[in-house]
Scaffold this active site. Structure first.
Site, PDB file in Angstrom:
ATOM      1  N   GLY A  89       0.815  -1.205   0.000  1.00  0.00           N
ATOM      2  CA  GLY A  89       0.000   0.000   0.000  1.00  0.00           C
ATOM      3  C   GLY A  89       0.852   1.260   0.000  1.00  0.00           C
ATOM      4  N   LEU A  90       0.352   2.289   0.675  1.00  0.00           N
ATOM      5  CA  LEU A  90       1.020   3.585   0.726  1.00  0.00           C
ATOM      6  C   LEU A  90       1.304   4.139  -0.662  1.00  0.00           C
ATOM      7  CD1 LEU A  90       3.519   3.267   3.698  1.00  0.00           C
ATOM      8  CD2 LEU A  90       1.377   4.507   3.634  1.00  0.00           C
ATOM      9  N   CYS A  91       0.345   3.963  -1.560  1.00  0.00           N
ATOM     10  CA  CYS A  91       0.535   4.581  -2.871  1.00  0.00           C
ATOM     11  C   CYS A  91      -0.763   5.243  -3.320  1.00  0.00           C
ATOM     12  CB  CYS A  91       1.042   3.575  -3.887  1.00  0.00           C
ATOM     13  SG  CYS A  91       0.280   1.971  -3.794  1.00  0.00           S
ATOM     14  N   GLY A  92      -1.351   5.988  -2.420  1.00  0.00           N
ATOM     15  CA  GLY A  92      -2.527   6.781  -2.768  1.00  0.00           C
ATOM     16  C   GLY A  92      -3.702   5.903  -3.152  1.00  0.00           C
TER      17      GLY A  92
END
Lengths: 296, 133
Positions: A89-92
């Site tokens: 994750g951590l990609c908008g």
């Protein structure tokens, strides 16, 4: 009012988050460059393959077996949907937009009375669809990103798809993935790989067809086509994986850039608050001293 | 006529070789094809084997092993789309033999293909050796 110590702790923790996000941004930027290079490098192969395939597809062969990859099974009842997401994750909105779009599309298909099966690519889509429609999942592929995409993975996925196809488990196969438009923009795209669809513009094609008609085929058109079609499926998947990978890095870079900026703003605000509180304390103490002295 | 032909060797992952050369020999499905400048237009599938690239003065420049794929030949350009491509001088016979031993324990159909491929690769290394002396 929060104490000075609390504020200090808060400022420090936001500061360390900022460090992490800016480091992640740097990493994503360098990975983006690498995956873009990879996508670039694979282009000559896929474009050549497509040209060859196009010229062959016009010889209008019909038949059983592999040719069906081109012509389809004649029905459009059972769909195989393949959402392509990232492992992490951590990609908008990168992963969630794919999941949302896929879920919406599946509901639409079911409303029209089609049956749907799923192969998920990437941990994020696996987790998502495991929660909401576990019974539809045929297989999940993940752990693609850790060492970069390679062709072997695409081959594995395409083998699975083709096995299912020849067992008559589905008629139409559609991949849903993030199309790489620029480093900061991705667009959810659907691509149908079985039966095959050509997307090139017509002007190019008429030019091409004149050229191609004089080729000698060895051994013959049909057997080349039989080799070419399964290969094309894996190449298409490979291309999409590369594109999705580049998109993921781009999305992560943008998301982390935003997070870094937000953290910076937050630190500024907190520092202001910290200083104000500190001053208020000093003023309060001064007033206490002065009023104490006055009363003596 | 020109004495060279443009030659591209691409694998799905990358462009491996691109230059003007004098002669290419590719392992076509029905037999080896020698491609000289001005060759007629041919599209052929490939069997596993060696792709030999010769320079303008017909000296051997490089040899590759392809595990299959396609070739498109035009009078002034030749493109090989290889499935897996190895530079033969990078291959190590001992390592390949070890791989072969590992595979031999497993007798599934998929492995048989792999087995044949590695055997052919070893043969290609041998052939390369004789070519040099």
């Amino acid at each position: 009012m929060p104490s000075l110590k609390d504020l200090k702790i808060q400022i420090n923790s936001v500061g360390s988050t900022k460090k992490i996000t800016s480091a992640m941004k740097m990493v994503a930027a360098s990975k983006l460059r690498r995956s873009q290079e990879k996508a670039e490098a694979s282009r000559p192969y896929s474009s050549r393959l497509e040209e060859m395939l196009f010229s062959l597809s016009k010889s209008s062969l019909s038949g059983e077996g592999v040719i069906k990859l081109l012509t389809g099974s004649g029905k459009k009842e059972n769909y195989l949907i393949i959402p392509v997401t990232a492992d992490r994750g951590l990609c908008g909105g990168f992963n969630s937009s794919i999941n949302r779009d896929t879920a919406k599309y599946i509901r639409q298909l079911e409303k029209d009375g089609k049956s749907v099966k799923l192969i998920t690519i990437g941990k994020k889509s696996r987790d998502f669809f495991n929660r909401i429609m576990k019974d539809k999942i045929e297989e999940s592929f993940f752990d693609l990103g850790s060492k970069g995409v390679n062709y072997d993975i695409a081959l594995k996925i395409s083998d699975k798809i083709q096995n299912l196809f020849f067992e008559n488990k589905f008629d139409v196969c559609i991949l849903i993935y993030n199309k790489f438009i620029s480093a900061i923009t991705q667009e959810v795209a659907h691509q149908q790989i079985i039966p095959l669809e050509f997307k090139e513009n017509k002007k190019d094609l008429s030019q091409e067809s004149k050229d191609i008609s004089i080729y000698t085929y060895e051994p013959d058109e049909e057997s080349i086509l039989k080799n070419l079609l399964p290969k094309n499926v894996s190449i298409q998947i490979f291309k999409i994986l590369l594109e999705s990978n580049a998109g993921e890095q781009g999305a992560r870079m943008a998301a982390m850039d935003n997070a870094t900026r937000n953290a910076g703003e937050m630190i500024d605000n907190l520092t202001l608050k910290y200083n104000r509180t500190r001053q208020a304390f000093i003023t309060k103490e001064l007033i206490e001293i002065i009023s104490g002295a006055e009363s003596v | 006529m020109e004495n060279f032909i443009a030659f591209d060797l691409v694998s799905p992952e990358t462009l491996i070789f691109s230059d003007e050369v004098g002669l290419i020999i590719v392992p076509g499905e029905d037999g080896d094809i020698g491609v000289l400048p001005g060759h007629s237009k041919v599209i052929s599938s490939l069997r596993p084997g060696r792709v030999l690239v010769y320079g303008k003065d017909k000296n051997l420049l490089k040899s590759f092993f392809v595990s299959g794929g396609f070739v498109e030949i035009n009078p002034n350009k030749c493109i090989v789309l290889g499935e897996e491509v190895f530079v033969i001088s990078d291959l190590n016979k001992d390592n390949l033999k070890k791989q072969l031993d590992n595979i031999e324990k497993d007798k599934s159909e998929k492995k048989l293909e792999e087995h044949n491929k590695i055997n052919l690769m070893i043969k290609a290394i041998d052939a390369e050796y004789y070519l040099k002396i």
